[in-house]
Design a protein around this motif. Sequence first.
Motif, PDB file in Angstrom:
ATOM      1  N   PHE A  40       0.812  -1.210   0.000  1.00  0.00           N
ATOM      2  CA  PHE A  40       0.000   0.000   0.000  1.00  0.00           C
ATOM      3  C   PHE A  40       0.849   1.266   0.000  1.00  0.00           C
ATOM      4  N   GLY A  41       2.143   1.129   0.257  1.00  0.00           N
ATOM      5  CA  GLY A  41       3.046   2.271   0.164  1.00  0.00           C
ATOM      6  C   GLY A  41       3.463   2.593  -1.248  1.00  0.00           C
ATOM      7  N   TYR A  42       3.180   1.712  -2.209  1.00  0.00           N
ATOM      8  CA  TYR A  42       3.504   1.977  -3.606  1.00  0.00           C
ATOM      9  C   TYR A  42       2.620   3.100  -4.149  1.00  0.00           C
ATOM     10  N   SER A  43       3.017   3.641  -5.287  1.00  0.00           N
ATOM     11  CA  SER A  43       2.200   4.661  -5.947  1.00  0.00           C
ATOM     12  C   SER A  43       0.899   4.044  -6.446  1.00  0.00           C
ATOM     13  N   ASP A  44      -0.110   4.877  -6.658  1.00  0.00           N
ATOM     14  CA  ASP A  44      -1.395   4.384  -7.142  1.00  0.00           C
ATOM     15  C   ASP A  44      -1.246   3.687  -8.492  1.00  0.00           C
ATOM     16  N   ASP A  45      -0.375   4.200  -9.347  1.00  0.00           N
ATOM     17  CA  ASP A  45      -0.173   3.582 -10.664  1.00  0.00           C
ATOM     18  C   ASP A  45       0.349   2.160 -10.537  1.00  0.00           C
ATOM     19  N   VAL A  46       1.297   1.960  -9.623  1.00  0.00           N
ATOM     20  CA  VAL A  46       1.851   0.621  -9.412  1.00  0.00           C
ATOM     21  C   VAL A  46       0.793  -0.304  -8.815  1.00  0.00           C
ATOM     22  N   LYS A  47       0.041   0.197  -7.849  1.00  0.00           N
ATOM     23  CA  LYS A  47      -0.987  -0.638  -7.209  1.00  0.00           C
ATOM     24  C   LYS A  47      -2.079  -1.039  -8.205  1.00  0.00           C
ATOM     25  N   ARG A  48      -2.425  -0.130  -9.102  1.00  0.00           N
ATOM     26  CA  ARG A  48      -3.505  -0.427 -10.056  1.00  0.00           C
ATOM     27  C   ARG A  48      -3.135  -1.544 -11.020  1.00  0.00           C
ATOM     28  N   ILE A  49      -1.845  -1.773 -11.220  1.00  0.00           N
ATOM     29  CA  ILE A  49      -1.420  -2.872 -12.095  1.00  0.00           C
ATOM     30  C   ILE A  49      -1.877  -4.201 -11.524  1.00  0.00           C
ATOM     31  N   SER A  50      -1.962  -4.260 -10.198  1.00  0.00           N
ATOM     32  CA  SER A  50      -2.349  -5.510  -9.524  1.00  0.00           C
ATOM     33  C   SER A  50      -3.865  -5.585  -9.371  1.00  0.00           C
ATOM     34  N   SER A  51      -4.579  -5.436 -10.476  1.00  0.00           N
ATOM     35  CA  SER A  51      -6.035  -5.543 -10.443  1.00  0.00           C
ATOM     36  C   SER A  51      -6.540  -5.897 -11.832  1.00  0.00           C
ATOM     37  N   HIS A  52      -7.657  -6.556 -11.885  1.00  0.00           N
ATOM     38  CA  HIS A  52      -8.311  -6.844 -13.157  1.00  0.00           C
ATOM     39  C   HIS A  52      -9.732  -7.325 -12.909  1.00  0.00           C
TER      40      HIS A  52
END
Length: 314
Positions: free
Chosen positions: A62-74
Amino acid sequence: MADSIPTVDLSPFFGEGDEDGKKKAKEVISQACSQHGFFQIQNHGVPLELLNRALELSKTFFGYSDDVKRISSHGSGAPLPAGYNRHPEHSPDKNEYMLMFPPGSGFNVYPQNLPEFKEVLEDVFSHLTKIGSLVENIVNECLGLPPNFLKEYNHDRSSDFMAALRYFPATETENNGITEHEDGNCVTFVFQDQVGGLQVRKNSEWIPVTPAQDTLVVNLGDVIQVLSNNKFKSATHRVVRPEGKSRYSYAFFYNLQGDNWVEPLSKFTKEIGETPKYRGFLYKEYQALRMRNKTHPPAKSEDVIHITHYAITS
């Protein structure tokens, strides 16, 4: 001041011969479930080191940027949005979360730059599935149901899911983490960091569920309340966000397969001369109504769908 939430030692259920210990544990659980549907368990068999590592990894993720976190979704066809999610801005709940389903289901997405996350979360998922089966069996006995009744009724584990959650720090004007609600499933397990904020409503008061490293929080959901015709309660709870720091936790939802029919059991109605307090329904229909609460929040709080949607009024 209302009582604190009871803590139950489950060690008697992992050995042989301690029938007195089992009896005492079931008495405490029965009382808690009939009053408010909340209790804590210790000596539950889930390694503390594993739970702590899962919390550490969630903080990293959760400390990653929003862009990085959004990659882990589908949107892979999972029953709920898999991977990383964040409550929309118009939602009163201020948190972000990562949703995972049973290992091997094909619905899960993990961050590539945090390879340990997958292994740890799947290990946690496996342990909590086992403790879910144990607690379900204890609830079965507390309700006086035939042996393995709930196990056979709720035999499909493909609908279980787990969420890693981060609650943002409170602001000067807003401190809701999750607003007052009940869970729609069978049983939920929570382990949390030391920040606190989880509260359960008991006897019209909000009682803090004080974090303890060696415990799991357990609460019953709407399915058990309906099956038992209100003998056992679906726990009303909320999260109040603390000031100045984020709160991290995991919630594991021991769920029911969507095609199951839910209605008060004859043991708690016809056999004892009681009127059913709910009309029957397909669980997936209730799930859809609850999901709409989140995707299209009603303008008025009284329009939010709860299990009372199926209540039979006299």
